[in-house]
Design a protein around this motif. Structure first.
Motif, PDB file in Angstrom:
ATOM      1  N   LEU A 209       0.770  -1.046  -0.029  1.00 42.29           N
ATOM      2  CA  LEU A 209       0.062  -0.055  -0.035  1.00 42.29           C
ATOM      3  C   LEU A 209       0.905   1.397   0.048  1.00 42.29           C
ATOM      4  O   LEU A 209       0.467   2.146  -0.542  1.00 42.29           O
ATOM      5  CB  LEU A 209      -0.673   0.150   1.319  1.00 42.29           C
ATOM      6  CG  LEU A 209      -2.166  -1.163   1.557  1.00 42.29           C
ATOM      7  CD1 LEU A 209      -2.516  -1.134   2.757  1.00 42.29           C
ATOM      8  CD2 LEU A 209      -2.975  -1.308   0.059  1.00 42.29           C
ATOM      9  N   ALA A 210       1.975   1.196   0.611  1.00 39.64           N
ATOM     10  CA  ALA A 210       2.976   2.248   0.654  1.00 39.64           C
ATOM     11  C   ALA A 210       4.305   1.569   1.567  1.00 39.64           C
ATOM     12  O   ALA A 210       4.218   0.670   1.826  1.00 39.64           O
ATOM     13  CB  ALA A 210       2.330   3.363   1.656  1.00 39.64           C
ATOM     14  N   ALA A 211       5.354   2.347   1.410  1.00 38.49           N
ATOM     15  CA  ALA A 211       6.653   1.760   1.695  1.00 38.49           C
ATOM     16  C   ALA A 211       6.590   1.391   3.020  1.00 38.49           C
ATOM     17  O   ALA A 211       5.951   2.125   4.151  1.00 38.49           O
ATOM     18  CB  ALA A 211       7.825   2.789   1.497  1.00 38.49           C
ATOM     19  N   GLY A 212       6.805   0.018   3.553  1.00 40.80           N
ATOM     20  CA  GLY A 212       6.760  -0.380   4.621  1.00 40.80           C
ATOM     21  C   GLY A 212       5.246  -0.971   5.086  1.00 40.80           C
ATOM     22  O   GLY A 212       5.008  -1.385   6.381  1.00 40.80           O
ATOM     23  N   LEU A 213       4.528  -0.942   4.459  1.00 39.41           N
ATOM     24  CA  LEU A 213       2.862  -1.136   4.486  1.00 39.41           C
ATOM     25  C   LEU A 213       2.485  -2.262   3.501  1.00 39.41           C
ATOM     26  O   LEU A 213       1.921  -2.158   2.548  1.00 39.41           O
ATOM     27  CB  LEU A 213       1.945  -0.026   4.315  1.00 39.41           C
ATOM     28  CG  LEU A 213       2.053   1.104   5.476  1.00 39.41           C
ATOM     29  CD1 LEU A 213       1.050   2.244   5.082  1.00 39.41           C
ATOM     30  CD2 LEU A 213       1.572   0.205   6.920  1.00 39.41           C
ATOM     31  N   THR A 214       2.934  -3.456   3.779  1.00 47.49           N
ATOM     32  CA  THR A 214       2.882  -4.674   2.927  1.00 47.49           C
ATOM     33  C   THR A 214       1.658  -5.746   3.371  1.00 47.49           C
ATOM     34  O   THR A 214       1.875  -5.883   4.616  1.00 47.49           O
ATOM     35  CB  THR A 214       3.919  -5.443   2.664  1.00 47.49           C
ATOM     36  OG1 THR A 214       5.034  -4.362   2.143  1.00 47.49           O
ATOM     37  CG2 THR A 214       3.955  -6.630   1.632  1.00 47.49           C
ATOM     38  N   LEU A 215       0.681  -5.795   2.893  1.00 42.35           N
ATOM     39  CA  LEU A 215      -0.255  -6.852   3.286  1.00 42.35           C
ATOM     40  C   LEU A 215       0.009  -7.963   2.617  1.00 42.35           C
ATOM     41  O   LEU A 215       0.462  -8.329   1.440  1.00 42.35           O
ATOM     42  CB  LEU A 215      -1.590  -6.333   2.649  1.00 42.35           C
ATOM     43  CG  LEU A 215      -2.087  -5.224   3.132  1.00 42.35           C
ATOM     44  CD1 LEU A 215      -3.435  -4.801   2.388  1.00 42.35           C
ATOM     45  CD2 LEU A 215      -2.191  -5.208   4.616  1.00 42.35           C
ATOM     46  N   LYS A 216       0.139  -9.518   3.196  1.00 46.72           N
ATOM     47  CA  LYS A 216       0.307 -10.676   2.803  1.00 46.72           C
ATOM     48  C   LYS A 216      -0.893 -11.373   2.815  1.00 46.72           C
ATOM     49  O   LYS A 216      -1.839 -11.448   3.805  1.00 46.72           O
ATOM     50  CB  LYS A 216       1.238 -11.306   3.761  1.00 46.72           C
ATOM     51  CG  LYS A 216       1.560 -12.812   3.161  1.00 46.72           C
ATOM     52  CD  LYS A 216       2.951 -13.218   3.624  1.00 46.72           C
ATOM     53  CE  LYS A 216       3.115 -14.783   3.459  1.00 46.72           C
ATOM     54  NZ  LYS A 216       3.841 -14.913   1.971  1.00 46.72           N
ATOM     55  N   VAL A 217      -1.185 -11.935   1.631  1.00 42.89           N
ATOM     56  CA  VAL A 217      -2.446 -12.727   1.594  1.00 42.89           C
ATOM     57  C   VAL A 217      -2.285 -14.033   2.103  1.00 42.89           C
ATOM     58  O   VAL A 217      -1.421 -14.833   1.425  1.00 42.89           O
ATOM     59  CB  VAL A 217      -2.880 -12.863  -0.090  1.00 42.89           C
ATOM     60  CG1 VAL A 217      -4.164 -13.651  -0.160  1.00 42.89           C
ATOM     61  CG2 VAL A 217      -3.155 -11.406  -0.478  1.00 42.89           C
ATOM     62  N   LEU A 218      -2.924 -14.453   2.952  1.00 43.99           N
ATOM     63  CA  LEU A 218      -2.721 -15.917   3.743  1.00 43.99           C
ATOM     64  C   LEU A 218      -3.712 -16.828   3.027  1.00 43.99           C
ATOM     65  O   LEU A 218      -3.354 -18.096   3.015  1.00 43.99           O
ATOM     66  CB  LEU A 218      -2.855 -15.849   5.079  1.00 43.99           C
ATOM     67  CG  LEU A 218      -2.056 -14.845   5.929  1.00 43.99           C
ATOM     68  CD1 LEU A 218      -2.371 -14.746   7.248  1.00 43.99           C
ATOM     69  CD2 LEU A 218      -0.447 -15.128   5.884  1.00 43.99           C
ATOM     70  N   GLY A 219      -4.857 -16.570   2.678  1.00 43.08           N
ATOM     71  CA  GLY A 219      -5.952 -17.366   1.910  1.00 43.08           C
ATOM     72  C   GLY A 219      -6.920 -16.612   1.189  1.00 43.08           C
ATOM     73  O   GLY A 219      -7.368 -15.471   1.705  1.00 43.08           O
ATOM     74  N   VAL A 220      -7.548 -17.311   0.406  1.00 44.45           N
ATOM     75  CA  VAL A 220      -8.833 -17.003  -0.471  1.00 44.45           C
ATOM     76  C   VAL A 220      -9.593 -17.766  -0.387  1.00 44.45           C
ATOM     77  O   VAL A 220      -9.583 -18.988  -0.656  1.00 44.45           O
ATOM     78  CB  VAL A 220      -8.222 -16.310  -1.803  1.00 44.45           C
ATOM     79  CG1 VAL A 220      -9.406 -15.828  -2.438  1.00 44.45           C
ATOM     80  CG2 VAL A 220      -7.442 -15.193  -1.689  1.00 44.45           C
ATOM     81  N   GLN A 221     -10.890 -17.401  -0.113  1.00 45.83           N
ATOM     82  CA  GLN A 221     -11.979 -18.491  -0.057  1.00 45.83           C
ATOM     83  C   GLN A 221     -12.902 -17.941  -1.240  1.00 45.83           C
ATOM     84  O   GLN A 221     -13.459 -16.698  -1.164  1.00 45.83           O
ATOM     85  CB  GLN A 221     -12.888 -18.522   1.184  1.00 45.83           C
ATOM     86  CG  GLN A 221     -14.083 -19.434   1.133  1.00 45.83           C
ATOM     87  CD  GLN A 221     -13.832 -20.790   0.988  1.00 45.83           C
ATOM     88  OE1 GLN A 221     -12.622 -21.306   1.710  1.00 45.83           O
ATOM     89  NE2 GLN A 221     -14.576 -21.614   0.276  1.00 45.83           N
TER      90      GLN A 221
END
Length: 133
Positions: free
Chosen positions: A82-94
């Motif tokens: 989203l911005a430097a140092g703001l990373t979302l990790k996708v753990l799973g998708v239903q």
């Protein structure tokens, strides 16, 4: 039956489950509120597009592999910046077991996705079949 959703790991170690229609951003009503001035009020939207769950950039940038993207398909083990140092990790998708589609007389089923926005009036010389959904 489980709801369509994405399971995310946030930079602070917490987790979030988001559904189609959920907003990521700074506004108080965002499903995933990110209190950072580099994130816009309505930064991104989780959207179900046919058989895929995607994150759509609204007023903010989304980066994948260092490149800006207007939309990113959500898949397990992927990362979205989203911005430097703001990373979302996708753990799973239903994902859903079925998808809404339209079937015409001379065509097979067409899954409703972002590219199907309008229905047009057409003149048909032969009687048409009707389908119940």
């Amino acid at each position: 039956m489980q709801a369509v959703s994405v399971h995310l790991a946030l930079p602070d170690g917490t987790h979030a489950h988001l559904n189609p229609g959920d907003i990521i951003g700074r506004m108080a009503s965002a499903a995933l509120r990110v209190d950072d001035p580099r994130v816009s009020e309505a930064h991104a939207l989780v959207s179900l597009r046919g058989e895929r769950l995607v994150l759509l950039a609204l007023r903010g940038a989304l980066l994948r592999n260092g490149k800006p993207q207007s939309s990113i398909e959500l898949a397990a083990d992927s990362e979205i910046v989203l911005a430097a140092g703001l990373t979302l990790k996708v753990l799973g998708v239903q994902l859903p077991a079925t998808a809404l589609a339209i079937e015409g007389v001379e065509h097979g089923p067409v899954v409703l996705t972002s590219s199907v926005y309008t229905l047009s009036l057409i003149h048909i010389s032969e009687p048409t079949r009707r389908y119940a959904i």
